[in-house]
Design an enzyme around this catalytic site. Sequence first.
Site, PDB file in Angstrom:
ATOM      1  N   ARG A 176       0.909  -1.155   0.000  1.00 52.49           N
ATOM      2  CA  ARG A 176       0.000   0.000   0.000  1.00 52.49           C
ATOM      3  C   ARG A 176       0.937   1.190   0.000  1.00 52.49           C
ATOM      4  O   ARG A 176       1.677   1.406   0.945  1.00 52.49           O
ATOM      5  CB  ARG A 176      -0.899  -0.020   1.240  1.00 52.49           C
TER       6      ARG A 176
ATOM      7  N   HIS B  63       1.746   7.250   1.482  1.00 57.63           N
ATOM      8  CA  HIS B  63       0.605   8.156   1.371  1.00 57.63           C
ATOM      9  C   HIS B  63       0.300   8.803   2.716  1.00 57.63           C
ATOM     10  O   HIS B  63       0.872   8.423   3.741  1.00 57.63           O
ATOM     11  CB  HIS B  63      -0.631   7.389   0.881  1.00 57.63           C
TER      12      HIS B  63
ATOM     13  N   HIS C  57      -3.284  11.072   4.815  1.00 57.35           N
ATOM     14  CA  HIS C  57      -4.694  11.489   4.692  1.00 57.35           C
ATOM     15  C   HIS C  57      -5.062  12.407   5.838  1.00 57.35           C
ATOM     16  O   HIS C  57      -4.323  12.527   6.816  1.00 57.35           O
ATOM     17  CB  HIS C  57      -5.643  10.291   4.603  1.00 57.35           C
TER      18      HIS C  57
ATOM     19  N   GLU D 274      -5.592   7.121  11.322  1.00 59.93           N
ATOM     20  CA  GLU D 274      -5.766   5.723  10.885  1.00 59.93           C
ATOM     21  C   GLU D 274      -5.426   4.783  12.033  1.00 59.93           C
ATOM     22  O   GLU D 274      -4.338   4.845  12.597  1.00 59.93           O
ATOM     23  CB  GLU D 274      -4.841   5.450   9.692  1.00 59.93           C
TER      24      GLU D 274
ATOM     25  N   HIS E 152       2.812   7.406   5.618  1.00 58.38           N
ATOM     26  CA  HIS E 152       3.126   6.022   5.993  1.00 58.38           C
ATOM     27  C   HIS E 152       2.995   5.082   4.807  1.00 58.38           C
ATOM     28  O   HIS E 152       2.480   5.463   3.753  1.00 58.38           O
ATOM     29  CB  HIS E 152       2.218   5.576   7.144  1.00 58.38           C
TER      30      HIS E 152
ATOM     31  N   GLU F 109     -10.979   5.826   0.868  1.00 58.34           N
ATOM     32  CA  GLU F 109      -9.579   5.566   0.530  1.00 58.34           C
ATOM     33  C   GLU F 109      -9.216   6.160  -0.825  1.00 58.34           C
ATOM     34  O   GLU F 109      -8.041   6.370  -1.109  1.00 58.34           O
ATOM     35  CB  GLU F 109      -9.278   4.070   0.579  1.00 58.34           C
TER      36      GLU F 109
ATOM     37  N   HIS G 184     -22.790   3.619  25.926  1.00 63.12           N
ATOM     38  CA  HIS G 184     -21.527   4.357  26.003  1.00 63.12           C
ATOM     39  C   HIS G 184     -21.824   5.841  26.173  1.00 63.12           C
ATOM     40  O   HIS G 184     -22.611   6.408  25.410  1.00 63.12           O
ATOM     41  CB  HIS G 184     -20.693   4.104  24.750  1.00 63.12           C
TER      42      HIS G 184
HETATM   43 MN    MN Z   1      -3.318   5.205   5.411  1.00 62.01          MN
HETATM   44 MN    MN Z   2     -21.199  -1.310  23.242  1.00 64.20          MN
END
Ligand code: MN
Ligand code: MN
Length: 389
Positions: free
Chosen positions: A101, A104, A106, A110, A149, A171, A284
């Site tokens: 990969r 690149h 972004h 990530e 990365h 992506e 949550h």
């Molecule tokens: Mn990435």
């Molecule tokens: Mn949960």
Amino acid sequence: MPIPNPDYPFKKVPIPEPIRKDGAGASDLGPRDIARDLENPDMLIPPVTDAGNVPNLKFSFSDTHMNLYHGGWSREVTQRELPIATTLAGVNMRLKPGGVRELHWHKEAEWAYMLQGKARISAVDQEGHNFVDDVEEGELWYFPPGIPHSIQGMEEGCEFLLVFDDGSFSESHTFNISDWLAHTPKDVLATNFGLEIKDFEQLAEKRKFIFQSEVPPGIESQTIKGPKGFPPEGFSFNLMAQKAIKTSGGCARIVDSTNFPISKTIAAALVEIEPGGIREMHWHPNNDEWQYFIKGKGRMTVFASAETARTFNYNPGDVGYVPFAFGHYIQNTGDEKLVFLEMFKSNRFADISLNQWMALSPKEVVKDNIDASPALMAALRKEKWPIVK
Ligand code: MN
Ligand code: MN
């Protein structure tokens, strides 16, 4: 008429019909997709406790567009596929041995979990710290927004899950090095690197994204001695090496900024539920939950307030979603272990247990509020017990 069971093709199962035990419903005359109905028993025959119009909270990677390359493949579940999933998006990626990969970056952070095999990752931060590491099954990494990365499959190749801290991530909108150089005038490249135009004639003409290369050599030979050395907060983390929270029905391992300091925007738990077990009723208090199902079969009912609730079934490769504060449980409905990731756009993992809340509230209020039986009042637990059986 019995048909082959998709999980155990040597066994046969009856064709499921949308008919409840009390007779409500009627047979499905077709057209129909029986394999999908078998995968979704609680959608074909919802529990009677389901009510109202709760939005869709499930999308399978099997229903996404596959991007095939010579070095591997990738596919994504974003807000485009699952509109309610605004906080996080996921990419499932496979790299063959030596498949890369490309370099690149972004706009989004990530977070990634290695599902199978092994990859070599590299990154350089804004201070000039440089990082290279080999990541295998049970390990993960986190790259903050904008940090460049790369990822490359080792001898055995690999498959992993990438999670980004924005549901609208795609992506196809990442910044790839081959793409940038192909869109920069050659005289600028020549001046930028102190060379001549002819030195750029063999440059890639377009974005590579994923490409086939050789399996990388030993990690020492790929570790460049840089001016700043290794980043003070590493980008990788061994989740399976964490002590699990073990309870009667399974275990959970948590990773957030308290044990993996660089992971400031994503918190996660890897949950394992034994057959017959349930991830207890909870919610949550910090954010939505994005789930990725790795092994086994599960079901989840989401309580959406306003007298509404909806039940979903999940299989390996499915993404589940729980909007902020909605009550839910996850039940293992299969005969093997259920394993899934629950993820949050947050620096901390946080949940509130229904059982603990009731146990620690004034008894008279709890009892009268729900007309609780003496047995229920006696069974309430003051400690959290995330996975019960
Ligand atoms: Mn990435
Ligand atoms: Mn949960």
